[in-house]
Design an enzyme around this catalytic site. Structure first.
Site, PDB file in Angstrom:
ATOM      1  N   PHE A 104      -5.679   4.036   9.751  1.00 47.50           N
ATOM      2  CA  PHE A 104      -4.391   3.800  10.422  1.00 47.50           C
ATOM      3  C   PHE A 104      -4.093   2.302  10.473  1.00 47.50           C
ATOM      4  CE2 PHE A 104      -1.390   4.712  14.112  1.00 47.50           C
ATOM      5  CZ  PHE A 104      -0.525   5.466  13.343  1.00 47.50           C
ATOM      6  N   GLY A 105      -4.147   1.685   9.284  1.00 43.36           N
ATOM      7  CA  GLY A 105      -3.737   0.280   9.159  1.00 43.36           C
ATOM      8  C   GLY A 105      -2.242   0.236   8.909  1.00 43.36           C
ATOM      9  N   ARG A 106      -1.826  -0.852   8.258  1.00 48.64           N
ATOM     10  CA  ARG A 106      -0.385  -1.073   8.078  1.00 48.64           C
ATOM     11  C   ARG A 106       0.279   0.026   7.260  1.00 48.64           C
ATOM     12  NH1 ARG A 106      -2.292  -7.078   7.895  1.00 48.64           N
ATOM     13  NH2 ARG A 106      -3.915  -6.035   6.702  1.00 48.64           N
ATOM     14  N   ILE A 107      -0.382   0.442   6.155  1.00 47.07           N
ATOM     15  CA  ILE A 107       0.252   1.454   5.295  1.00 47.07           C
ATOM     16  C   ILE A 107       0.215   2.823   5.987  1.00 47.07           C
ATOM     17  CG2 ILE A 107       0.251   2.548   3.015  1.00 47.07           C
ATOM     18  CD1 ILE A 107      -1.115  -0.036   1.935  1.00 47.07           C
ATOM     19  N   ARG A 130     -11.450   3.789  11.646  1.00 46.41           N
ATOM     20  CA  ARG A 130     -12.768   3.234  11.980  1.00 46.41           C
ATOM     21  C   ARG A 130     -12.862   2.802  13.439  1.00 46.41           C
ATOM     22  NH1 ARG A 130     -13.696  -1.040   7.228  1.00 46.41           N
ATOM     23  NH2 ARG A 130     -11.545  -1.396   7.823  1.00 46.41           N
ATOM     24  N   THR A 144      -3.172   7.602  -2.007  1.00 43.47           N
ATOM     25  CA  THR A 144      -2.571   6.370  -2.526  1.00 43.47           C
ATOM     26  C   THR A 144      -3.492   5.194  -2.206  1.00 43.47           C
ATOM     27  OG1 THR A 144      -1.341   6.124  -0.460  1.00 43.47           O
ATOM     28  CG2 THR A 144      -0.145   7.091  -2.307  1.00 43.47           C
ATOM     29  N   ARG A 154      -7.558   4.449  -2.894  1.00 45.00           N
ATOM     30  CA  ARG A 154      -8.317   4.092  -4.084  1.00 45.00           C
ATOM     31  C   ARG A 154      -8.932   5.357  -4.655  1.00 45.00           C
ATOM     32  NH1 ARG A 154      -5.810   0.213  -4.714  1.00 45.00           N
ATOM     33  NH2 ARG A 154      -6.462  -1.962  -4.677  1.00 45.00           N
ATOM     34  N   GLU A 186      -9.630   4.557 -13.274  1.00 44.88           N
ATOM     35  CA  GLU A 186      -8.313   4.429 -13.914  1.00 44.88           C
ATOM     36  C   GLU A 186      -8.281   3.205 -14.809  1.00 44.88           C
ATOM     37  OE1 GLU A 186      -6.188   4.119 -10.043  1.00 44.88           O
ATOM     38  OE2 GLU A 186      -5.455   2.177 -10.751  1.00 44.88           O
ATOM     39  N   HIS A 232      -0.478   4.785 -10.435  1.00 48.64           N
ATOM     40  CA  HIS A 232      -0.692   3.672  -9.487  1.00 48.64           C
ATOM     41  C   HIS A 232       0.605   2.885  -9.234  1.00 48.64           C
ATOM     42  CE1 HIS A 232      -4.161   1.001  -7.828  1.00 48.64           C
ATOM     43  NE2 HIS A 232      -3.078   0.873  -7.084  1.00 48.64           N
ATOM     44  N   GLY A 273       2.146   2.658  -6.178  1.00 48.48           N
ATOM     45  CA  GLY A 273       2.347   2.388  -4.748  1.00 48.48           C
ATOM     46  C   GLY A 273       3.235   1.183  -4.453  1.00 48.48           C
TER      47      GLY A 273
END
Ligand code: DGY
Length: 323
Positions: free
Chosen positions: A156-159, A180, A240, A242, A271, A289, A291
């Site tokens: 639950f970070g920025r993205i 985390r 989205t 890794r 990839e 890729h 995003g």
């Protein structure tokens, strides 16, 4: 004063390359082909800064240089699991990334994938382009309703938060998050979200699961066969983050045996090579890729690298230092 020399490992947006060329002794990789570890090692010996991106494997081998001239890796991109953290620390390098400026666009792609998977948009387009569409009928390509369902967000970070904003306010989804560290109650409340302890707690609750955690060794195969078995049989997995976060072998099994509803991937383990088995899965949507692939985000990412270089070469701590 002579300008610091910088090596840019891929083509960047024109406006950013122009600024780099004016502020630095800049060398551009005009072939736009990823560098080999040996080429990165040479660059570390011959430039004041190396500006890699996700396609450069800045491995221990690439950083096996006794006294590098480069003291900074100004990474173009938010994720930096392609850079060997230990080797970078051993060389006392400064490593920076480009957060914030791509969060909205990456969340847009995650939402695009979620909708495409739920509504079978990839299958529909393939059918139509193949000339196989026979017309409307009540049972044709019936998908899954998105509005009002439960979305699980891992990381639950920025993205992750931008994804929650879109899903909650745009589609009335309930948001469950795993992160985390503990997320402050007022931040959770902003997105109508609640936090659960673990990934295992989250998976059985959700109709859709979207991954927004970092890659690298610590999260390699975070979503494996055992965890896919914890998902609801009709739930969808969206990645989205890794490629390495999902065990692709287990995903192929789950998709082929329909033990989950479907999946959508913007990133792949190894990839741009794609497992041929993934290509056989009709209940899978795949994007190459994309995003952060908007003109706006890609320019801002470049200018963010310039900000970091500017700080570094003027003796200030770069705002986005990650190592
Ligand atoms: C990143 O920034 O880490 C992306 O994966 C590329 O935009």
């Amino acid at each position: 004063m002579t300008k610091p020399s910088v090596l840019v490992t891929r083509r960047w947006p024109e406006a950013v390359e122009a600024q780099l060329a004016s502020d630095y002794e800049a060398t551009f990789n005009t072939s736009d082909k990823p560098l080999t570890p040996a080429e990165i090692r040479d660059a570390m010996k011959n430039f004041d800064a190396v500006l890699p991106t996700v396609t450069d494997t800045v491995s221990a081998e690439a950083l096996d240089v006794k006294r590098p001239q480069a003291k900074i890796l100004g990474n173009y991109g938010v994720g930096y699991s392609h850079i060997c953290e230990k080797a970078a620390r051993d060389l006392n390098l400064t490593v920076t990334n480009t957060p914030d400026v791509l969060s909205e666009c990456t969340a847009d792609i995650a939402m695009t994938l979620l909708l495409m998977a739920a509504r079978r948009a990839g299958e529909g387009e393939r059918e139509l382009r193949a000339g196989a569409w026979t017309g409307w009928r009540p049972t044709h390509l019936v998908g899954t309703k998105v509005s009002g369902k439960t979305l699980g967000i891992i990381g639950f970070g920025r993205i992750g938060r931008e994804m929650a904003r879109r899903a909650h306010f745009g589609f009335g989804m309930d948001i469950v998050v795993q992160n985390r560290s503990k997320v402050a109650p007022d931040i959770l409340a902003e997105y109508g979200a609640r936090q659960v302890e673990s990934v295992d707690d989250l998976l059985p609750l959700c109709d859709f699961i979207s991954l927004h955690c970092p890659g690298g060794a610590e999260n390699r195969h975070l979503i494996d066969g055992r965890r896919m078995d914890l998902m609801k049989p009709n739930a969808f997995l969206i990645n989205t983050a890794r490629g390495e976060v999902v065990n692709e072998h287990a995903l192929i099994q789950a998709l082929m045996f329909n033990t989950i509803g479907g999946a959508a991937l913007d990133v792949f383990d190894g990839e741009p090579q794609i497992s041929p088995d993934l290509l056989q899965c009709d209940n899978l949507v795949m994007l190459p890729h994309l995003g952060s692939a908007t003109r706006e985000a890609r320019e801002q990412m470049g200018f963010r690298v310039l900000d970091n270089l500017d700080d570094f070469f003027h003796g200030r701590p770069p705002r986005d230092r990650v190592i």
